[in-house]
Design an enzyme around this catalytic site. Structure first.
Site, mmCIF file in Angstrom:
data_model
loop_
_atom_site.group_PDB
_atom_site.id
_atom_site.type_symbol
_atom_site.label_atom_id
_atom_site.label_comp_id
_atom_site.label_asym_id
_atom_site.label_seq_id
_atom_site.Cartn_x
_atom_site.Cartn_y
_atom_site.Cartn_z
ATOM 1 N N GLY A 14 45.031 19.023 -65.144
ATOM 2 C CA GLY A 14 45.971 18.651 -64.072
ATOM 3 C C GLY A 14 45.368 18.910 -62.707
ATOM 4 C CB ALA A 15 41.873 19.139 -61.644
ATOM 5 C CB SER A 16 44.500 14.255 -60.692
ATOM 6 O OG SER A 16 45.564 14.495 -61.595
ATOM 7 C CG ASN A 92 47.792 23.209 -63.231
ATOM 8 O OD1 ASN A 92 48.694 23.858 -62.698
ATOM 9 N ND2 ASN A 92 47.478 21.978 -62.835
ATOM 10 C CE1 TYR A 157 57.915 22.381 -66.456
ATOM 11 C CE2 TYR A 157 59.537 23.753 -65.363
ATOM 12 C CZ TYR A 157 58.236 23.308 -65.492
ATOM 13 O OH TYR A 157 57.266 23.798 -64.652
ATOM 14 C CB ALA A 160 58.305 23.249 -72.631
ATOM 15 C CE LYS A 161 55.480 24.711 -67.360
ATOM 16 N NZ LYS A 161 54.025 24.503 -67.419
#
Ligand SMILES: NC(=O)c1ccc[n+]([C@@H]2O[C@H](COP(=O)([O-])OP(=O)(O)OC[C@H]3O[C@@H](n4cnc5c(N)ncnc54)[C@H](OP(=O)(O)O)[C@@H]3O)[C@@H](O)[C@H]2O)c1
Length: 268
Positions: A14-16, A92, A157, A160-161
């Site tokens: 997720g570096a974008s 991430n 969410y 999931a976390k």
């Protein structure tokens, strides 16, 4: 304290954009060799170019969907083929979801969230653990205060976390005798596209929502990507050599307030 990651290979998923972008840039400033993953190729290449400008080290940019086994296998394979080692894995990448009430849950969203935010992290970590054992490296999972705070609006969410947080604890115990540390960093309200994408609103509406949401942060300020990146780097560094199985919140104290106020009340 100084941080030096030269000769360390760091993989950031997720570096974008957002927190992953800030994390990649900070590691690049500290000399790391980077493997960067995202789906949006233009954004990913722009971040990679920015990282290269820091210390002249060219990152490996991998365009891959971490919601698929192929994308995950490609990420692990290309990283190890290129660098022959891995020192830090930053899990991430994630998608968010906001469900106002249980019976309105779209089960496709449930499946997408668990596939990317939980299964994706599990499989990528499984594939890369042997390389991390070789270097006695470490893993940082980027979770959320939604994984521990109970608030209407955070299904699925938050579940999931919560699963990711427990994954950190379980894997930290398993890998500790092998010299690998595993930790979680949990952001609170952070200025990226993440919440805007969940809320699906205009720029003006988002600004209004943010102005109200900020008031729920006890320290008065939402985080920016660099706040989270600095904690990730600190935990990934030698300065944290005996820190494992922890969950460090970077949230200005937001977890102590009723998150439902932030998530639901002001979002129509
Ligand atoms: N922002 C907040 O307030 C906040 C609060 C708590 C926790 N977090 C956590 O922080 C992390 C980063 O979020 P952010 O705020 O930086 O959000 P963001 O700006 O939306 O970034 C999310 C990143 O994840 C990547 N991603 C999502 N699904 C993917 C997939 N299937 N395959 C590959 N990459 C994928 C995106 O890549 P592409 O765009 O290229 O697909 C993007 O680079 C997430 O784990 C999130 O849960 C954020």
């Amino acid at each position: 304290m100084d941080y030096d990651f030269s000769n360390k290979v760091v993989l950031v998923t997720g570096a974008s954009s957002g927190i992953g972008e800030s994390t990649a840039l900070l590691f690049a400033k500290l000399g790391a060799k980077l493997s960067l993953v995202g789906r949006n190729e233009a954004n990913l290449r722009a971040v990679a170019a920015e990282c290269e400008k820091q210390k002249g080290v060219k990152p490996l940019a991998i365009v891959a969907d971490l919601g698929t086994d192929e994308g995950i296998q490609k990420t692990a394979k290309e990283t190890l083929a290129h660098f022959k080692r891995l020192d830090v894995l930053v899990n991430n990448a994630a998608i968010g979801a906001r469900t106002s009430i249980l019976h309105e849950t779209d089960m496709k969203i449930f499946d997408d969230v668990f596939r990317i935010d939980v299964r994706g992290v599990y499989l990528l970590t499984k594939l890369l653990a042997p390389a991390l054992i070789e270097t006695k490296g470490n893993i940082i999972n980027v979770s959320s205060i939604a994984g521990t705070v109970v608030a209407v609006g955070s299904l699925p969410y938050g579940m999931a976390k919560a699963a990711l947080d427990h994954f950190t604890r379980l894997v930290s115990l398993e890998l500790a005798p092998k010299g690998v540390r595993v930790n979680t960093v949990s952001p609170g309200l952070t200025i990226t596209n993440f919440l805007k994408n969940i809320i699906h609103c205009s720029d003006d509406e988002y600004k209004q929502w943010l102005d109200i949401a900020k008031k729920n942060v006890p320290m008065g300020d939402p985080c920016v990507g660099e706040d989270i990146a600095r904690m990730i780097v600190h935990i990934a560094s030698e300065h944290s050599r005996l820190v494992t199985g922890t969950n460090v919140e970077v949230d200005g104290g937001l977890r102590f307030n009723n998150l439902s106020n932030t998530l639901v009340t002001h979002v129509k």
